[in-house]
Write an enzyme that holds these catalytic residues in place. Sequence first.
Site, PDB file in Angstrom:
ATOM      1  N   TYR A  58       0.656  -1.321  -0.333  1.00 26.33           N
ATOM      2  CA  TYR A  58      -0.189   0.221  -0.113  1.00 26.33           C
ATOM      3  C   TYR A  58       0.492   1.031   0.168  1.00 26.33           C
ATOM      4  O   TYR A  58       0.369   2.312  -0.201  1.00 26.33           O
ATOM      5  CB  TYR A  58      -1.194  -0.141   1.525  1.00 26.33           C
ATOM      6  N   LEU A  69     -17.858  -3.704   0.951  1.00 24.31           N
ATOM      7  CA  LEU A  69     -18.814  -2.771  -0.113  1.00 24.31           C
ATOM      8  C   LEU A  69     -18.518  -2.639  -1.513  1.00 24.31           C
ATOM      9  O   LEU A  69     -19.516  -2.252  -2.174  1.00 24.31           O
ATOM     10  CB  LEU A  69     -18.803  -1.199   0.302  1.00 24.31           C
ATOM     11  N   ILE A 104     -13.720  -5.059   7.162  1.00 24.37           N
ATOM     12  CA  ILE A 104     -12.261  -4.004   6.837  1.00 24.37           C
ATOM     13  C   ILE A 104     -12.170  -3.274   6.211  1.00 24.37           C
ATOM     14  O   ILE A 104     -11.676  -2.861   5.400  1.00 24.37           O
ATOM     15  CB  ILE A 104     -11.121  -4.808   7.144  1.00 24.37           C
ATOM     16  N   LYS A 130     -12.477  -0.146   4.305  1.00 21.30           N
ATOM     17  CA  LYS A 130     -11.863   1.032   3.412  1.00 21.30           C
ATOM     18  C   LYS A 130     -12.383   2.912   3.338  1.00 21.30           C
ATOM     19  O   LYS A 130     -13.578   2.857   2.898  1.00 21.30           O
ATOM     20  CB  LYS A 130     -11.373   1.359   2.275  1.00 21.30           C
ATOM     21  N   ASN A 135     -19.503   3.193   8.877  1.00 17.81           N
ATOM     22  CA  ASN A 135     -18.766   2.022   8.960  1.00 17.81           C
ATOM     23  C   ASN A 135     -18.759   1.516  10.444  1.00 17.81           C
ATOM     24  O   ASN A 135     -19.055   0.216  10.849  1.00 17.81           O
ATOM     25  CB  ASN A 135     -17.315   2.166   8.366  1.00 17.81           C
TER      26      ASN A 135
END
Length: 268
Positions: free
Chosen positions: A41, A182, A221, A223, A233
């Site tokens: 990342y 999602l 998890i 983002k 969330n």
Amino acid sequence: MSQLPAIGLGTWQNTDPEDCVNSVKAALEMGYRHIDTAQFYGNETEVGEGIAVADVPRDEVFVATKVHAEKFGLAHEEVIEGLEVSLDRLGLDYLDMLYVHWPVGNYDPTETIPAFDELVDSDLINHVGLSNFSVELLDEARDELESDLFAHQVEMHPLLQQDELLADAQAHDQYLVAYSPLARGNVFDVPEIQDISEKHGISEAQVSLAWLLSKDNVRVIPKASSDDHIRDNFHATDVSLDTDDVERINNIDRTERFVEREGAPWLQ
């Protein structure tokens, strides 16, 4: 089985330094206790800064990163050296969990997996994780692993329900950690999700996350970088879908994967 918080902050694509630091800090101070990053990342330093400046003790935060074949490699010594670099970037003395990001490149269970046991024995990591594996590759890795496999992280959402991998996680009493829960925003356009959202007066994101969390051994998890999305969330943990809601999402007759890469097990 040790406890992994139900919801964590995913940091993939959160590469703006200031935004990354601020989002990690905001999430922790809002109540999150699980932060997920990766060598690939390119934001481990900023994630570490966010953890450092948050008004939350380090020992209350579950921090995970991932070693990657294309960054440091997955040979035994490369895993060890890669972990040392990640710890330095994160500004931490140990990790709560280290994952193999993808079983590609020079990944070899007989070479790679024993390095994880060595890191556990050295108290540099507390738990071993794998990511983007198939059931067959999970079995190979477990055969080489002396430590317990703590978690397997995969793309998982209402459009990619991962029944086989969920059954495997439950059978082995390990966590299945859902990334892209999602579906990169695509759950917002699924009619079943929209209907349940309207029924309960909650966001489509909360519907998707609550559906995942209704399943034994699943953790999520998502983002997010804005305070509003981080908060929305997080409050999915307060949502209880009824049996009809869960079954309606279970029965969605549509399958889509949004994360692909060359060499992925499902392409073999």
